[in-house]
Design a protein around this motif. Sequence first.
Motif, mmCIF file in Angstrom:
data_model
loop_
_atom_site.group_PDB
_atom_site.id
_atom_site.type_symbol
_atom_site.label_atom_id
_atom_site.label_comp_id
_atom_site.label_asym_id
_atom_site.label_seq_id
_atom_site.Cartn_x
_atom_site.Cartn_y
_atom_site.Cartn_z
ATOM 1 N N ASP A 1 0.843 -1.203 0.000
ATOM 2 C CA ASP A 1 0.000 0.000 0.000
ATOM 3 C C ASP A 1 0.876 1.250 0.000
ATOM 4 N N THR A 2 0.476 2.264 -0.757
ATOM 5 C CA THR A 2 1.210 3.527 -0.768
ATOM 6 C C THR A 2 0.918 4.279 0.521
ATOM 7 N N LEU A 3 1.989 4.685 1.212
ATOM 8 C CA LEU A 3 1.862 5.421 2.469
ATOM 9 C C LEU A 3 1.952 6.926 2.231
ATOM 10 N N LEU A 4 2.922 7.321 1.411
ATOM 11 C CA LEU A 4 3.119 8.739 1.118
ATOM 12 C C LEU A 4 3.934 8.880 -0.160
ATOM 13 N N VAL A 5 3.982 10.104 -0.659
ATOM 14 C CA VAL A 5 4.768 10.394 -1.865
ATOM 15 C C VAL A 5 5.848 11.401 -1.483
ATOM 16 N N LEU A 6 7.100 11.026 -1.763
ATOM 17 C CA LEU A 6 8.267 11.857 -1.476
ATOM 18 C C LEU A 6 8.842 12.330 -2.811
ATOM 19 N N VAL A 7 8.988 13.648 -2.965
ATOM 20 C CA VAL A 7 9.566 14.198 -4.194
ATOM 21 C C VAL A 7 11.033 14.498 -3.928
ATOM 22 N N ALA A 8 11.890 13.894 -4.760
ATOM 23 C CA ALA A 8 13.332 14.131 -4.651
ATOM 24 C C ALA A 8 13.901 14.225 -6.063
ATOM 25 N N LYS B 1 13.173 16.074 -8.513
ATOM 26 C CA LYS B 1 12.077 16.237 -9.469
ATOM 27 C C LYS B 1 11.375 14.926 -9.823
ATOM 28 N N MET B 2 11.566 13.902 -8.995
ATOM 29 C CA MET B 2 10.892 12.619 -9.234
ATOM 30 C C MET B 2 9.998 12.291 -8.043
ATOM 31 N N GLU B 3 8.797 11.818 -8.336
ATOM 32 C CA GLU B 3 7.885 11.385 -7.285
ATOM 33 C C GLU B 3 8.206 9.939 -6.920
ATOM 34 N N ASN B 4 8.393 9.682 -5.633
ATOM 35 C CA ASN B 4 8.704 8.347 -5.137
ATOM 36 C C ASN B 4 7.598 7.910 -4.188
ATOM 37 N N ALA B 5 6.842 6.901 -4.580
ATOM 38 C CA ALA B 5 5.788 6.371 -3.722
ATOM 39 C C ALA B 5 6.449 5.482 -2.672
ATOM 40 N N ILE B 6 6.288 5.836 -1.412
ATOM 41 C CA ILE B 6 6.831 5.041 -0.317
ATOM 42 C C ILE B 6 5.724 4.079 0.097
ATOM 43 N N LYS B 7 6.011 2.786 -0.001
ATOM 44 C CA LYS B 7 4.993 1.759 0.214
ATOM 45 C C LYS B 7 5.249 0.974 1.492
ATOM 46 N N ALA B 8 4.189 0.382 2.017
ATOM 47 C CA ALA B 8 4.291 -0.428 3.231
ATOM 48 C C ALA B 8 5.018 -1.733 2.917
ATOM 49 N N PRO B 9 6.064 -2.060 3.677
ATOM 50 C CA PRO B 9 6.802 -3.293 3.424
ATOM 51 C C PRO B 9 6.107 -4.528 3.994
ATOM 52 N N ALA B 10 5.110 -4.327 4.841
ATOM 53 C CA ALA B 10 4.380 -5.447 5.443
ATOM 54 C C ALA B 10 3.054 -4.924 5.986
ATOM 55 N N GLU B 11 2.199 -5.832 6.422
ATOM 56 C CA GLU B 11 0.936 -5.424 7.029
ATOM 57 C C GLU B 11 1.219 -4.825 8.400
ATOM 58 N N ALA B 12 0.577 -3.678 8.703
ATOM 59 C CA ALA B 12 0.812 -2.998 9.978
ATOM 60 C C ALA B 12 -0.306 -1.997 10.231
ATOM 61 N N THR B 13 -0.315 -1.451 11.447
ATOM 62 C CA THR B 13 -1.258 -0.399 11.811
ATOM 63 C C THR B 13 -0.461 0.872 12.090
ATOM 64 N N VAL B 14 -0.903 1.989 11.513
ATOM 65 C CA VAL B 14 -0.206 3.263 11.667
ATOM 66 C C VAL B 14 -0.417 3.773 13.092
ATOM 67 N N LYS B 15 0.703 3.966 13.808
ATOM 68 C CA LYS B 15 0.663 4.500 15.173
ATOM 69 C C LYS B 15 0.700 6.018 15.140
ATOM 70 N N SER B 16 1.678 6.560 14.406
ATOM 71 C CA SER B 16 1.778 8.015 14.302
ATOM 72 C C SER B 16 2.451 8.403 12.993
ATOM 73 N N ILE B 17 2.094 9.606 12.538
ATOM 74 C CA ILE B 17 2.689 10.175 11.333
ATOM 75 C C ILE B 17 3.531 11.351 11.800
ATOM 76 N N ARG B 18 4.834 11.294 11.512
ATOM 77 C CA ARG B 18 5.768 12.268 12.075
ATOM 78 C C ARG B 18 6.224 13.306 11.057
ATOM 79 N N THR B 19 5.398 13.522 10.039
ATOM 80 C CA THR B 19 5.663 14.564 9.054
ATOM 81 C C THR B 19 4.329 15.027 8.500
ATOM 82 N N GLU B 20 4.355 15.958 7.588
ATOM 83 C CA GLU B 20 3.119 16.425 6.948
ATOM 84 C C GLU B 20 3.416 16.840 5.518
ATOM 85 N N ALA B 21 2.368 16.904 4.709
ATOM 86 C CA ALA B 21 2.524 17.302 3.301
ATOM 87 C C ALA B 21 3.110 18.704 3.230
#
Length: 166
Positions: free
Chosen positions: A123-130, A132-152
Amino acid sequence: MLKVKVNDSQEFDVKQEKDDWSINGEFFDGDVAQLSPHHYHVIWQDRSFNVEVVEHDALTKKTTLKINGKILTTSAKDRFDLLLESMGMSQAVSNKINEIKAPMPGLIQSIAVQEGDTVKKGDTLLVLVAMKMENAIKAPAEATVKSIRTEAGRSVEKNQVLIEFV
C-alpha cells in the motif's frame, strides 16, 4: 551471492567477484550499457535485449522488469536472507516493521494514510519528491499506523522517521 527468482519459477545463483559476474556458475560475458536511470541495453549470447526497470523495491528486493516488451518480476535473496532462511528466521524478520524512514532527502508531496489505519504490504503510504521525481513510499508489510511524524509540504532528511507502526 544472490538467489534470484524470476516470475516465481526459475531460480538463478548470481555471484560477483570483483568485476566478474557469474550466473549458475557460468561466467557472464555479456555487455550492459545504461541508457538512462531506468533503461539498459544488454547484449548476451549474440542477442540484444532492451531492459526497462518498471518498479524496484529495495526493501523487499523485488523488481519488475520489461525485457523486449515482456514483463518479468524478480525477487532476490542475499547471503543474509539465505542465512536467516536456513535458521528458520526469515518470516519473523520480514513481518514486523516499526517505522518507515525517508530513503533520501526530499519534500513530502502527499500522505495517503492516517493514524490508526491498517495497511497491507505494498500500500502507498506517502509520496516523497526528490530530484524532481515522485517516489511512492509503500508499506513493506501489514501494519497499523501508530503516528505520522511529518506532513505534506514539509522537507525531510535521509533516515528521518516518517511513520511509526504499532
